[in-house]
Design a protein around this motif. Structure first.
Motif, short mmCIF file in Angstrom:
data_model
loop_
_atom_site.label_atom_id
_atom_site.label_comp_id
_atom_site.label_asym_id
_atom_site.label_seq_id
_atom_site.Cartn_x
_atom_site.Cartn_y
_atom_site.Cartn_z
N ALA A 255 0.83 -1.21 0.00
CA ALA A 255 0.00 0.00 0.00
C ALA A 255 0.86 1.26 0.00
O ALA A 255 0.58 2.23 -0.72
CB ALA A 255 -0.93 -0.01 1.21
N SER A 256 1.94 1.26 0.80
CA SER A 256 2.83 2.41 0.84
C SER A 256 3.54 2.61 -0.49
O SER A 256 3.73 3.74 -0.95
CB SER A 256 3.85 2.24 1.97
N GLY B 74 9.25 14.29 7.88
CA GLY B 74 9.50 13.00 7.22
C GLY B 74 9.12 11.84 8.11
O GLY B 74 9.33 11.85 9.32
N SER B 75 8.54 10.80 7.52
CA SER B 75 8.27 9.55 8.21
C SER B 75 8.94 8.44 7.41
O SER B 75 8.70 8.29 6.22
CB SER B 75 6.77 9.29 8.31
N THR B 76 9.78 7.69 8.05
CA THR B 76 10.63 6.73 7.37
C THR B 76 10.18 5.31 7.66
O THR B 76 9.87 4.96 8.80
CB THR B 76 12.10 6.91 7.82
N SER B 77 10.13 4.51 6.62
CA SER B 77 9.90 3.08 6.78
C SER B 77 10.94 2.33 5.97
O SER B 77 11.63 2.89 5.14
CB SER B 77 8.49 2.69 6.31
N ARG B 78 11.05 1.04 6.22
CA ARG B 78 12.13 0.29 5.60
C ARG B 78 11.96 0.15 4.10
O ARG B 78 12.93 0.05 3.36
CB ARG B 78 12.22 -1.10 6.24
N ASP B 79 10.73 0.13 3.61
CA ASP B 79 10.50 -0.10 2.18
C ASP B 79 10.34 1.19 1.40
O ASP B 79 10.89 1.36 0.32
CB ASP B 79 9.25 -0.97 1.99
N SER B 80 9.55 2.10 1.93
CA SER B 80 9.21 3.29 1.14
C SER B 80 10.26 4.38 1.24
O SER B 80 10.21 5.34 0.49
CB SER B 80 7.86 3.85 1.61
N GLY B 81 11.20 4.24 2.17
CA GLY B 81 12.20 5.29 2.31
C GLY B 81 11.62 6.53 2.96
O GLY B 81 10.76 6.45 3.84
N LEU B 82 12.09 7.65 2.58
CA LEU B 82 11.66 8.92 3.18
C LEU B 82 10.44 9.45 2.46
O LEU B 82 10.46 9.69 1.27
CB LEU B 82 12.79 9.95 3.12
N LYS B 83 9.38 9.62 3.21
CA LYS B 83 8.14 10.15 2.66
C LYS B 83 8.00 11.60 3.10
O LYS B 83 7.89 11.88 4.29
CB LYS B 83 6.96 9.31 3.14
N GLU B 84 8.00 12.50 2.17
CA GLU B 84 8.01 13.92 2.49
C GLU B 84 6.59 14.46 2.50
O GLU B 84 5.78 14.14 1.62
CB GLU B 84 8.87 14.69 1.48
N THR B 85 6.31 15.31 3.48
CA THR B 85 5.01 15.94 3.57
C THR B 85 5.19 17.32 4.18
O THR B 85 6.06 17.52 5.04
CB THR B 85 4.03 15.11 4.42
N VAL B 86 4.40 18.27 3.74
CA VAL B 86 4.42 19.63 4.28
C VAL B 86 3.41 19.71 5.41
O VAL B 86 2.25 19.32 5.25
CB VAL B 86 4.09 20.66 3.19
N THR B 87 3.86 20.18 6.55
CA THR B 87 3.01 20.25 7.74
C THR B 87 2.38 21.63 7.86
O THR B 87 3.08 22.64 7.85
CB THR B 87 3.83 19.94 9.00
N LEU B 88 1.05 21.65 7.95
CA LEU B 88 0.29 22.88 8.16
C LEU B 88 -0.58 22.71 9.40
O LEU B 88 -1.11 21.62 9.65
CB LEU B 88 -0.57 23.23 6.94
#
Length: 705
Positions: free
Chosen positions: A244-245, A303-317
């Protein structure tokens, strides 16, 4: 520019073979009521999804996000492959919805584990996917019929996403070769058909899905160009949340999406209605919603890191609590908005996402601010719904175009204010773009209107000083005809004569020694000499013409005229030298006049100081008790030097100096005896003759009887 990118068509090929019925080994707890369960009740055993179920759920989540952000223009064809292929929908827009796909998948059912694996293959679905890409969509057909003369601009490109369980890397290469051969065959058929289009570019995304706990037999591989038409990439992913990720990251990459996380959303707890907690909701939308952050460099990344998806970037508001004391944050309040983009929650079934969606669909709007440690808060975005669809609005957080324009000193030039604003307005007017009929789009040289416009802009900007103080010729009205003609692509004989006439006028101005508009900003004194001003002007004019000398032969003639006029004869140089000497004499005379006036003022102050000094000295001697009575000296003839009155004209320095020296010398020598005994500056001569005649003389030359 080609129309229709690779993202216009996406074909999902999902393996429906018996091995896809294998468990993913990711357990799902069903017995969640552990505290309220009575005694003697056997707890429910956890279950696990099959590889097929994981592939279907993740692919449908991919389609849901796509349909939320792009309700039209981005099409999906879903194909299931076992012993044969099953196409669940077509390219028609009315069949593009998750409801249609879920209904078709329910009819297909799960894979049959008892079926013969030798009869099933993913190749059936891949061949059908290539054939589907050759089919024309409604959007492509409309564009081809509208642009009949430029139908070649309508490109046919697409993407194939294959979810399967491959055996090895060799098996993956076999699948790529099959797709490549099928594309070549279908392109040959499409070349002779009006209902088909050859594939110009195809991206193949192979996703190898395997159960958790097993070792993968397929290696990950980034994009690789198989041929000029086919590009392939391989992803090896464990089933379940990892798959899913991965598909969540792929949908962002394929459709240029970005992630925004809304933090500190207040929400009442289900168990305790009087208390509330803060939750976070992640949204996906088009990347342009962050364009202002990218420009300003004020991008807050979480950033939230997992072993498969790597670094997932998101802008925090951060959530801004809506005002409740007025109409406030509903749709009746207008905001200066620079963009609106459809959004889709990542976890659509979670309670925070559902509550936020229902809150917005009820007509409320929420402002979002950038999280800052200090300073005032900056409202950058707003969530609001229109027509049952939720949009992420980009609010202007910088200077608005509706406000007064900023001062020119606030720009990148700093304190530079002498820009050629009027000339720049004329420059924009000469280079503005206008619509052009397609029927006569190309000229005799085969150039399109856009190419001609770019060429004209390039010629106009070869030499174009931005600041008034950096140019001389563009401040002279006499150079305007030449400056306007030299940038043309071709010159006529009349244009050449006009340019030559302009050059001759400049030569005449130099002969008359006319002043030039030379800027003296940043320089002391009167600025450069007249001949230096003309040298600067000629150098700049030659620089302007040299930038266009290669345009045509007539441009070369203009440069030759300037070069010929710059080579002055000997008598011209002598005349310029005499002119320089005359200017030096005028400057020297002006300087001497100022010095004489200053010297006259100094002499007045010196004379006043001497008189005062003599008066003080005589007073001191007179008041002293030991000093004798001062002699009543007669005034000296030499002291009666008449200084010319100021009204009769300026006194030369020589006359003032001579008068001062004469006065000083008269005090040093012994005074003449006759002047000492004189009365009223008159002395009697031949007194000895009077004594012989019997007349008495007394002091001061007065005779007595």
């Amino acid at each position: 520019m080609k129309m229709f990118s690779v993202s216009h068509k996406t074909v999902f090929v999902v393996d429906h073979c018996p091995y896809m019925a294998e468990s993913s080994r990711q357990q799902v707890e069903c017995d969640i009521l552990t505290k309220s369960r009575g005694q003697g009740v056997i707890p429910l055993a956890p279950i696990s999804k099959s590889l097929w179920t994981c592939a279907v759920e993740c692919s449908m989540e991919y389609c849901r996000i796509l349909y939320d952000v792009y309700p039209a223009g981005k099409l999906v064809n879903y194909i299931v492959s076992d012993s044969e292929f099953h196409s669940l929908n077509t390219w028609r827009q009315e069949e593009q919805s998750t409801h249609e796909l879920m209904s078709a998948l329910a009819a297909v059912g799960p894979p049959n584990p008892q079926e013969d694996p030798e009869c099933c293959s993913i190749l059936h679905g891949l061949v059908a996917a290539v054939e589907s890409l050759c089919s024309i969509t409604e959007y492509q057909h409309e564009s081809r019929t509208t642009l009949m003369e430029t139908a070649e601009r309508v490109a046919n490109r697409g993407r194939i996403i294959c979810l399967t369980n491959a055996k090895s890397d060799t098996h993956v290469r076999m699948l790529e070769d099959c797709v490549q051969e099928t594309i070549q065959e279908q392109n040959k058929l499409a070349a002779g058909s009006d209902r088909l289009m050859p594939i110009q570019q195809c991206e193949l995304v192979l996703v190898h899905v395997y159960p958790q706990g097993d070792d993968t037999l397929v290696s990950d591989r980034s994009k690789k160009e198989i041929s000029s038409v086919l590009i392939s990439e391989v992803h090896s992913v464990r089933a379940g949340r990892h798959l899913a990720s991965k598909l969540n990251m792929l949908v962002q990459h394929h459709f240029d999406l970005a992630s925004t996380t809304i933090t500190n959303i207040p929400m009442k707890e289900e168990q305790h209605a009087n208390t509330s907690a803060n939750y976070d909701v992640e949204l996906l939308h088009h990347r342009d919603a962050h364009i202002e952050f990218i420009k300003s460099g004020d991008l807050h990344m979480a950033g939230s890191t997992s072993r498969d998806s790597g670094l997932k970037e998101t802008v925090t508001l951060k959530w801004c609590t809506p005002r409740t004391n007025s109409v406030g944050m509903d749709n009746n309040e207008l905001h200066y908005c620079t963009g609106a983009f459809r959004m889709s929650p990542v976890d659509v079934n979670s309670r925070p996402s559902s509550c936020l969606t229902n809150f917005l669909l009820n007509g409320r709007s929420v402002l979002l601010e950038q999280p800052r440690k200090s300073g005032s808060k900056v409202i950058s975005h707003m969530l609001s719904s229109h027509g049952g669809e939720i949009f992420l609005h980009v609010l202007n957080s910088t200077r608005s175009t509706l406000e007064d324009p900023p001062s020119i000193s606030e720009g990148c030039g700093g304190r530079v204010t002498d820009y050629r604003i009027t000339d720049f307005g004329e420059f924009m007017r000469e280079n503005r773009l206008t619509p052009f009929p397609e029927s006569s789009s190309r000229d005799s040289a085969g150039k399109t209107p856009s190419e001609r416009a770019k060429a004209q802009l390039e010629r106009h900007t070869r030499y174009w000083p931005m600041i008034i103080s950096q140019t001389t010729i563009f401040n002279m009205q006499a150079v305007v005809p030449l400056a306007n003609l030299i940038v043309k692509e071709s010159l006529t004989e009349e244009d050449v004569l006009t340019c030559q006439k302009t050059v001759y006028n400049l030569v005449d101005m130099e002969r008359k020694n006319d002043p030039l508009p030379i800027s003296t900003v940043g320089s002391r004194g009167k600025g450069p000499k007249r001949d230096e001003q003309y040298r600067i002007m000629w150098n700049e004019l030659e620089t302007l013409v040299k930038t266009h000398v290669n345009t045509s032969e007539r441009h070369q003639r203009v440069l030759e005229c300037i070069s010929a006029c710059r080579s002055k004869p000997a008598e011209e140089e002598d005349r310029k030298k005499r002119g320089r000497k005359r200017e030096d004499k005028e400057d020297k005379a002006e300087k001497n006049g100022k010095d004489e006036e200053k010297s006259w003022q100094d002499s007045d102050r010196l004379k006043w100081a001497q008189d005062k000094e003599d008066q003080t000295e005589s007073e001191i001697i007179k008041d002293s008790p030991d000093s004798p009575e001062p002699l009543n000296k007669k005034p000296r003839l030499t002291e009666e030097v008449q200084v010319p009155e100021k009204s009769k004209g300026p006194v030369s320095l020589l006359s003032m100096w001579t008068s001062r020296i004469t006065t000083a010398n008269s005090r040093k020598h012994q005074e003449f005896a006759g002047r000492i005994t004189s009365v009223n500056n008159k002395a009697e001569l031949y007194q000895n003759l009077k004594d012989e005649n019997g007349m008495d003389t007394h002091e001061n030359g007065k005779a007595t009887r």
